[in-house]
Design a protein around this motif. Sequence first.
Motif, PDB file in Angstrom:
ATOM      1  N   ARG A 111       0.823  -1.268   0.170  1.00 42.83           N
ATOM      2  CA  ARG A 111       0.099   0.054  -0.066  1.00 42.83           C
ATOM      3  C   ARG A 111       0.673   1.301  -0.215  1.00 42.83           C
ATOM      4  NH1 ARG A 111      -3.614   3.066   3.555  1.00 42.83           N
ATOM      5  NH2 ARG A 111      -1.943   3.226   5.059  1.00 42.83           N
ATOM      6  N   LEU A 112       0.655   2.199  -1.153  1.00 43.99           N
ATOM      7  CA  LEU A 112       1.718   3.297  -1.000  1.00 43.99           C
ATOM      8  C   LEU A 112       1.046   4.086  -0.060  1.00 43.99           C
ATOM      9  CD1 LEU A 112       1.806   3.964  -4.931  1.00 43.99           C
ATOM     10  CD2 LEU A 112       2.909   2.177  -3.544  1.00 43.99           C
ATOM     11  N   LEU A 428       5.902  15.898   8.108  1.00 42.86           N
ATOM     12  CA  LEU A 428       4.378  16.227   7.930  1.00 42.86           C
ATOM     13  C   LEU A 428       3.725  15.897   6.849  1.00 42.86           C
ATOM     14  CD1 LEU A 428       4.666  19.753   9.681  1.00 42.86           C
ATOM     15  CD2 LEU A 428       4.103  17.496  10.669  1.00 42.86           C
ATOM     16  N   PRO A 429       4.284  16.066   5.591  1.00 46.14           N
ATOM     17  CA  PRO A 429       3.467  15.775   4.492  1.00 46.14           C
ATOM     18  C   PRO A 429       2.816  14.563   4.039  1.00 46.14           C
ATOM     19  CG  PRO A 429       5.572  16.847   3.689  1.00 46.14           C
ATOM     20  CD  PRO A 429       5.773  16.428   5.407  1.00 46.14           C
ATOM     21  N   ILE A 430       3.429  13.505   4.689  1.00 47.13           N
ATOM     22  CA  ILE A 430       2.600  12.119   4.740  1.00 47.13           C
ATOM     23  C   ILE A 430       1.603  11.874   5.801  1.00 47.13           C
ATOM     24  CG2 ILE A 430       3.107   9.608   4.909  1.00 47.13           C
ATOM     25  CD1 ILE A 430       5.392  10.088   3.197  1.00 47.13           C
ATOM     26  N   LEU A 574       7.662   9.393  -2.883  1.00 43.76           N
ATOM     27  CA  LEU A 574       7.244   8.023  -3.268  1.00 43.76           C
ATOM     28  C   LEU A 574       8.631   6.899  -3.221  1.00 43.76           C
ATOM     29  CD1 LEU A 574       4.317   7.621  -5.423  1.00 43.76           C
ATOM     30  CD2 LEU A 574       4.499   6.913  -3.263  1.00 43.76           C
ATOM     31  N   ASP A 575       9.552   7.579  -4.061  1.00 46.50           N
ATOM     32  CA  ASP A 575      10.731   6.914  -4.386  1.00 46.50           C
ATOM     33  C   ASP A 575      11.520   6.531  -2.811  1.00 46.50           C
ATOM     34  OD1 ASP A 575      10.839   6.512  -6.772  1.00 46.50           O
ATOM     35  OD2 ASP A 575      12.040   8.138  -7.370  1.00 46.50           O
ATOM     36  N   GLY A 580      13.563   3.434  -1.105  1.00 44.24           N
ATOM     37  CA  GLY A 580      14.521   3.704  -0.166  1.00 44.24           C
ATOM     38  C   GLY A 580      15.449   4.817  -0.633  1.00 44.24           C
ATOM     39  N   SER A 581      14.923   5.421  -1.663  1.00 49.23           N
ATOM     40  CA  SER A 581      15.969   6.506  -2.355  1.00 49.23           C
ATOM     41  C   SER A 581      16.296   7.593  -1.019  1.00 49.23           C
ATOM     42  CB  SER A 581      15.105   7.267  -3.146  1.00 49.23           C
ATOM     43  OG  SER A 581      15.837   8.455  -3.560  1.00 49.23           O
ATOM     44  N   LEU A 582      17.427   8.212  -1.182  1.00 47.99           N
ATOM     45  CA  LEU A 582      17.904   8.841   0.210  1.00 47.99           C
ATOM     46  C   LEU A 582      17.678  10.303  -0.353  1.00 47.99           C
ATOM     47  CD1 LEU A 582      20.761   6.738   1.459  1.00 47.99           C
ATOM     48  CD2 LEU A 582      18.516   7.148   2.351  1.00 47.99           C
TER      49      LEU A 582
END
Lengths: 605, 644
Positions: A111-112, A428-430, A574-575, A580-582
């Motif tokens: 689930r994204l 905060l955004p998520i 999302l990445d 796990g993009s940093l």
Amino acid sequence: MGLLSDPNRRRALISLLTRLNAPICVVCYMAGVAWFMGLAFEPFTLRTYMSENAMGSTMVEERFPAGERALGTGREFSAHKKKAGGMPVDWLVKTMQSRGLEVFTQRFSRRLPFPDEDKERYMVKGTNVYGILRAPRAPRTEALVLSAPCSPGDDNNQAVGVLLGLAQYFRNQVFWAKDIIFLVNEHDLIGMQAWLEGYHHTNTTGMDWSPLQGRGGSIQAALSLELSSDVVTSLDLVLEGLNGQLPNLDLANLFYAFCQKIGVLCTTQGKLQRNDWDSVSGYSHAVQTMMLMVMKQASGRPWGDHGLFLRYHIEAATIKGINSFRQYKTDATTIGRLLEGMYRKLNNLLERLHQSYFFYLMPSLSHFVSIGYYMPAFGLLALILLLRVSFQPRLLTTYLLTDGVPGVLSVLTPLVISHLTGVALYTLPIHFQEIAVEHFPVSETEAVVLTAIAVYTAGLALPHNTHRLLTGRGTENGWKVLKLVAVLYLAVLLGCTALINFSLGFILALTLVPVAAFVTPDVPKALSAFIMVILSPACTLLFSVFLFQELQEMPVSFLDGWMLYLSVISQGILDHALYGSLVYPLVALLVYPCWLLFWNILFWK
Amino acid sequence: MAAHRCSLSALLLIICSLLVFIVADSEKATLTGDHHATAVDNLQTVTETEEGAAAEEPAVEEERRWEETVVEEATADKEDTSAPETVVQSSVPQPKDDFQEELVIRPLHSGDIYASFQFRTLWETDFMRGNKVSHYRLFPKSLGQVISKFSVRELHISFTQGYWRTMQWGQPFLPSPPGAELWVWFQDSVTDVDGTWKELTNVLSGIFCASLNFIDSTNTVQPSASFKPLGIGNVTDHRFLRYATLPREIVCTENLTPWKKLLPCGSKAGLAVLLKSEKLFHSSFHSQAVHIRPVCQDWQCKTTSWELRQTLNVVFDLHTPGQGKLEWSLFKMFSRTLTEACPLASSSKIYIDITDDPQGEQFEVSPATHLLSQAMVLGDRRTFSVYDLTQQITFGTVRSLNLLIRWKSSEGDMLRPLLHAERYVAGYGLQTGEIHTLMYNNHPYRSFPVLLLDSVPWYLRLYIHTLTVTSKGKDNKPSYIHYQPSKDRVRPHLLEMLVQLPPNSVTEVTVQFERALLKWTEYTPDPNHGFYVGSSVISSLVPSIVAMDTNSTREQPLFSSFFPCKEESSYFMRVYTEPLLVNLPTPDFSMPYNVICLTCTVVAVGYGSLYNLLTRSFQIEEPSPGLAKRIANIIRKMRGVPPL
């Protein structure tokens, strides 16, 4: 260094550096940019060459005959895909089994954190199907992977066809020394992530997947194939992976060597290489190619399914078939032969690919810039930061002695506040998307992106001058110490970033170094504030989006660009959550707070 | 005098052989009818498969004697026609040795074909007594000397190229791990076991042309429970056991040739003519082994004899896509046909497994044979067609046997063997990792215990506190754990566990490890290839498939089917997992030169001058006084006034 032993000369040198500090910095900056631009100039770069002996001298013959049949299989696959409304698992399992492979499936679901509007997915459920061709008399210790994503719509059916055709052909050959895994992954990168996590039994991103039943030992190399039409005009090699990691250069060399041998047009970044390096257009072509690579690498996202392999130290690349309606056509047989040749050479490997470079830029497929050549460009920019570190040697100690605890507090407070802002930007955004959706007429994705922008902007307006509440007034030395700390902080931050992901470090250095170098409380406020905002990380990203479109020869209007910008931010978040993009945490938790420190210095009272 | 004795003995021999001939003839007369012969054969194979089983039916005994006499007759006939010297030789008490050869061919579920050769030499002698054994007939002298010199009680060595695919091929007759495996039980008279072991590996290395000399203390372990002696004897003190594997060992022709030379007939006659390396190494799996152990001479077990069993297993790939029926012949497999049995062999047989289809619907074997045999193999009742090579009739009119098999394969779907295992390394990066061993028990309702043996090289530092054993999501506590920690550069980790596998479950054993940084001379020439960790060994008594068969659809007498447990309710099985290839942190070996240059420069220029700057105290030097001043100072000094 004898120069420095002599106190007189030392004094002269220091006075020169302090007197001419600003001009030297400007010269360094110009030199850094010039050096970088010079990297694309062909006489300054090296030709690529095969370093790996196991792949170099051995000649292999490519005999794959069944391109047409592979395309037929691709059409069959597409029919079954339509019927199943997704991955035709049963059909694939049966087809792979009939080709003599050991077939396994893996189910996964994810689930994204918020809906992905680009790819229109939120709850992702899928199945990966893979077949292992066991090498005779091999003890299951080494494997190679060939993957093709099963994408929705009519895309990529030919790639699956070619993959199955190759599987059938490879099965009848006797020379395999490594197991070959043929993987068809659903939901492109998410499926690939699930498969790789299952294969290595790790769970870095909280995905649900069923454990794998069959394995082939340690994977030595992987290729991902993307084809969307029966005939392609050129093959594009995609190298940029997660967090800007690149596969060993020998993999690119291998691809290039076989393209040359078989006579296939090959490109990188979608750009053919040109021979007229001495003309202006030829040079600008090379610059464009290299800049595209830099932009892609800096983005830190995987630009193909191969990108996720790199985390596991598996050399991988994506080969994309492009149909640009040129005269020159390449059919599926030729693509099959190319892949056959590459796999036979990879099969000959005695060790992992390690002989050639892991850090490089490519202004064209036949030329590369190694780390030793491009690092000075960054070094010249980083030198500015060192030059701007104050030459008052006892600044810190005197400051601590004279101002004491309140002085320390006055420097510490902005540090803490800016980092808290960074944490807010990161979390905060998520977390606030639901509240935002309730109160505003926006979708979840928009909510996330707009929250991010809002937090970012709010960070600028925060009361940074809290030190006045604590100490009464900002001391003259106070901002100097803060700037010293901020400049050192930035130098370390950029240095580390550039070592891991040169492109990202360089782009950040290009915009942040001038800010760091020239900001003081004494400069005109309005103009400086405007320049600082322009050079802030968010605006850098905006300009990069436009520049990227420009380089791809797909210019966009400002409004489209803005929409693209918003989607890039959501993709970045999302990445981070999915693969796990940093880059997003790096910018939110470190770069942005660092920039806020300079903002703070500008408004120091 | 000698001539007289000679003629006397020759006469004796002739009489004797005549007598035998008559007896045999009469026996033959009584044994008429194919049916009887089949039954005999059945029984005999049963006894063969249950070696060491004490109770044998008297009828079988009798039949075996019959068979032996026939052989004797044959040899006697031969000797009769030969020169008289050999006659003298034969009058010397016969060395009590015996050689048997057999080949089992089993078409596999996946469509591949499995050929298993077994050559057995039995010799009633005692290597360990004071008198040295010097006269060898069938038993290879090189191995006999090894046994007596190193006081070996039992020796098992195998060379394998490839991994046995249990999921497609089912169980092998003799399992072996990829690479080389050697385990030896020494006599309890050996005092320096490690020294003897070291010497023995070097000698074997020479005999088999293999790199067994790479066996040293860093890859040798002493399993406490997994490897029990297979022969007779009751010493089970594991101080006298040594076990080592070399997973990287590559097996090829140079190992096959010395192996073939150990056979009494070499590769000149008998089944061994089929062993041509160009075909044997063009296969999916190849494994050759030598097993030496003491066995009982007869059912009373009053005397022991030495058994040398040479086995060779090979799986041929038969993949021909889009073809329903598969066809395979001896000639296609081995590029040879058979023309005779080994003249020294007392028995020479080919078995073809036709269990999957006794009615001949899917299977077609030609030339057809009426000899059938049943045996319990690995807990399953199998039916075999038998070809006896010692009988001329087997070779037919063309005087050559080329078995031809046609069958339908059900390619694709996998088997569910009752017990199988897999192993892999989890995690990424070069610092830590996790070894996962999965053991599957596919039995629907019975749990059984397994012994897991793991031998891990020292450079993977196991964190034994992270050891977990889970099955069905629950912690599964091993009832026995034997762990010997490693010592860097001296000995490997040894982990043995007795785990109960619940029915129809997967049991997962995980243990984390840290990758050690080796000294730069300790890396192999190809360090980026990775380092091998040998297969783990799973030994178990598995409930047999026959006993599992509880549905009463099959026609059988009611009185026999009430209690589910049959006479062979479980069988011993050993499963090897795949070896692991683990990457260790590897320095860039082209770097030393660069590093030396860089370090020297940094030290000389950078650090040196910085150190200089930091430690030296700087003073402004007074300009040297002028000549006049110096003269004035000298004068002032002479005057005793302080200088200017």
